[in-house]
Enzyme design. Structure first.
Site, PDB file in Angstrom:
ATOM      1  N   GLY A   1      -0.415  -5.288  -3.829  1.00 25.59           N
ATOM      2  CA  GLY A   1      -0.358  -3.922  -3.352  1.00 25.59           C
ATOM      3  C   GLY A   1      -1.589  -3.192  -3.332  1.00 25.59           C
ATOM      4  O   GLY A   1      -2.814  -3.698  -3.527  1.00 25.59           O
ATOM      5  N   GLN A   2      -1.384  -1.749  -3.068  1.00 23.64           N
ATOM      6  CA  GLN A   2      -2.614  -1.016  -3.042  1.00 23.64           C
ATOM      7  C   GLN A   2      -3.602  -1.384  -4.188  1.00 23.64           C
ATOM      8  O   GLN A   2      -4.928  -1.271  -4.010  1.00 23.64           O
ATOM      9  CB  GLN A   2      -2.276   0.345  -2.736  1.00 23.64           C
ATOM     10  CG  GLN A   2      -3.435   1.175  -2.366  1.00 23.64           C
ATOM     11  CD  GLN A   2      -3.223   2.758  -2.546  1.00 23.64           C
ATOM     12  OE1 GLN A   2      -2.375   2.950  -2.891  1.00 23.64           O
ATOM     13  NE2 GLN A   2      -4.062   3.594  -1.865  1.00 23.64           N
TER      14      GLN A   2
ATOM     15  N   ARG B   1       5.480 -11.821  -2.963  1.00 28.08           N
ATOM     16  CA  ARG B   1       4.814 -12.419  -1.649  1.00 28.08           C
ATOM     17  C   ARG B   1       3.479 -13.431  -1.972  1.00 28.08           C
ATOM     18  O   ARG B   1       2.973 -13.287  -2.916  1.00 28.08           O
ATOM     19  CB  ARG B   1       4.298 -11.404  -0.821  1.00 28.08           C
ATOM     20  CG  ARG B   1       5.267 -10.397  -0.588  1.00 28.08           C
ATOM     21  CD  ARG B   1       5.034  -8.995  -0.235  1.00 28.08           C
ATOM     22  NE  ARG B   1       4.278  -8.440  -1.254  1.00 28.08           N
ATOM     23  CZ  ARG B   1       3.708  -7.065  -1.383  1.00 28.08           C
ATOM     24  NH1 ARG B   1       3.861  -6.312  -0.241  1.00 28.08           N
ATOM     25  NH2 ARG B   1       3.083  -6.826  -2.412  1.00 28.08           N
TER      26      ARG B   1
ATOM     27  N   ASP C   1       2.281 -12.235  -7.442  1.00 28.23           N
ATOM     28  CA  ASP C   1       3.038 -11.258  -6.624  1.00 28.23           C
ATOM     29  C   ASP C   1       4.517 -12.157  -6.345  1.00 28.23           C
ATOM     30  O   ASP C   1       4.416 -13.347  -6.140  1.00 28.23           O
ATOM     31  CB  ASP C   1       2.423 -10.693  -5.175  1.00 28.23           C
ATOM     32  CG  ASP C   1       2.768  -9.172  -4.906  1.00 28.23           C
ATOM     33  OD1 ASP C   1       2.300  -8.396  -5.136  1.00 28.23           O
ATOM     34  OD2 ASP C   1       3.974  -9.360  -4.261  1.00 28.23           O
TER      35      ASP C   1
ATOM     36  N   TYR D   1      12.174   7.266  -7.457  1.00 30.11           N
ATOM     37  CA  TYR D   1      10.841   6.861  -7.945  1.00 30.11           C
ATOM     38  C   TYR D   1      10.335   7.611  -9.203  1.00 30.11           C
ATOM     39  O   TYR D   1       9.856   7.090  -9.995  1.00 30.11           O
ATOM     40  CB  TYR D   1       9.805   7.289  -6.801  1.00 30.11           C
ATOM     41  CG  TYR D   1       8.382   6.814  -7.106  1.00 30.11           C
ATOM     42  CD1 TYR D   1       7.371   7.769  -7.323  1.00 30.11           C
ATOM     43  CD2 TYR D   1       8.039   5.446  -6.928  1.00 30.11           C
ATOM     44  CE1 TYR D   1       6.198   7.383  -7.502  1.00 30.11           C
ATOM     45  CE2 TYR D   1       6.606   5.074  -7.292  1.00 30.11           C
ATOM     46  CZ  TYR D   1       5.781   6.205  -7.525  1.00 30.11           C
ATOM     47  OH  TYR D   1       4.391   5.906  -7.745  1.00 30.11           O
TER      48      TYR D   1
HETATM   49  C1  VAH Z   1       3.661   7.778  -3.604  1.00 32.42           C
HETATM   50  N1  VAH Z   1       1.150   6.853  -3.597  1.00 32.42           N
HETATM   51  O1  VAH Z   1       3.219   8.447  -2.734  1.00 32.42           O
HETATM   52  C2  VAH Z   1       2.322   6.942  -4.431  1.00 32.42           C
HETATM   53  C3  VAH Z   1       2.073   7.782  -5.539  1.00 32.42           C
HETATM   54  C4  VAH Z   1       1.386   9.978  -6.416  1.00 32.42           C
HETATM   55  C5  VAH Z   1       2.225   9.273  -5.434  1.00 32.42           C
HETATM   56  O2  VAH Z   1       2.862   7.515  -6.584  1.00 32.42           O
HETATM   57  O3  VAH Z   1       4.778   7.382  -3.843  1.00 32.42           O
END
Ligand code: VAH
Length: 316
Positions: free
Chosen positions: A11-12, A36, A34, A141
């Site tokens: 990932g990033q 992938r 990962d 999230y």
């Molecule tokens: C998102 N880049 O946008 C992530 C991060 C603070 C944002 O957790 O979900």
């Protein structure tokens, strides 16, 4: 820390953390993994494993095979994508975390798991968001991030697992594009400007969010994990930020270097509602006091670095 395992290295954050940790600790001492396949010189400079981190046996196997001391658990589905598939967001975010914590408990490893400004919600004080405050996020999230913070602190207090974490703001980088985050616009805008393309911003012009350039984020991870545990009052998870800006402000900063660059707005309602529930700016004084967090890049210096690198990459 001597032998490290990165879960979600594709990932990033993971792609650049792999490079930094291998430079610091030696290629052979950093295992990247990962779900992938991991291809390219960043990964092929040392050991690679294919791990589905929702399967604990695969993490345990790697920890035993390489005699791992510390696990960097980066597997997550980012905020906007997770809203479209909440159970995937939960299963990956929490499944990977529980498995990493359990493995750490069984094999005496340290664990780093990033949290996020997404761990806050609309009832959190949005200006100068304190280290210790109300956390009632309205996204899956955010729910996984608050759960992750609580579970990581529980494993430290109940089992002595050396679990540590930071609440990252939006991260801006030029190696691996983020996928499905609310703050992705702050990365994509630089790519558009460097390519000479128009950019359509998914957030309204006055949406202020905390942000950080990737080099500062990577240093924060290493510095926290190497910090003297006796000096840590907090563990999961530290507020850290380097700057905060709106789309209007980053657009103006880029225009200083790309006068013909054009940005228009087409608000994405999911991303806008998520962004509106996140802090405008966080108080990160605890990270600065307890383990010396000190970012180097601000909006102006990050913009110069991003455009220099990306313009060279896309030069015709
Ligand atoms: C998102 N880049 O946008 C992530 C991060 C603070 C944002 O957790 O979900």
């Amino acid at each position: 820390m001597k032998r490290l395992l990165i879960v979600g290295a594709g990932g990033q954050i993971g792609s650049e953390l792999t490079k930094l940790l291998r430079q610091k600790y030696g290629n052979e001492n950093v295992v990247c993994s990962d779900l992938r396949p991991l291809k390219g010189e960043i990964y092929e400079s040392g050991p690679i494993e294919r791990i589905d981190s929702t399967q604990i046996t695969q993490i345990i196997e790697a920890v035993k095979k390489y005699d791992i001391d510390a696990i960097f658990n980066l597997a997550a589905i980012l905020s906007a994508t997770a809203e479209l598939n909440p159970m995937l967001g939960w299963n990956v975010g929490i499944g990977s975390l529980v498995n990493c914590l359990e493995t750490a408990r069984l094999f005496n490893c340290a664990v780093f798991t990033p949290s996020s400004i997404g761990a806050f919600g609309p009832s959190t004080p949005l200006d100068g968001t304190p280290q210790d405050t109300i956390q009632r996020p309205g996204t899956i999230y955010g729910v996984t991030k608050v759960t992750g913070e609580l579970l990581s602190d529980y494993y430290f207090k109940r089992f002595g697992v050396d679990a540590r974490s930071v609440r990252f703001p939006g991260l801006i980088s030029n190696v691996t594009l983020p996928g499905g985050g609310t703050t992705d616009y702050a990365v994509e805008i630089y790519y558009a400007a460097a390519k000479g393309e128009k950019f359509i911003c998914p957030l309204n012009e006055n949406t202020q969010l905390d942000m950080m350039y990737m080099p500062d984020a990577l240093n924060a991870i290493v510095n926290l994990m190497e910090a003297d545990p006796k000096k840590l009052v907090h563990r999961n998870s530290f507020n850290v930020t380097a700057m905060h800006f709106t789309p209007k402000e980053i657009y103006a900063e880029i225009k200083k270097h790309c006068p013909d660059f054009v940005m228009e707005y087409k608000v994405d309602p999911i991303k806008q509602s998520i962004a509106d529930s996140w802090p405008n700016w966080m108080d990160d004084s605890c990270a600065r006091k307890e383990w010396g967090f000190k970012p180097e890049f601000d909006l102006a210096s990050m913009t110069v670095d991003m455009l220099t690198i990306l313009k060279k990459r896309f030069a015709k």
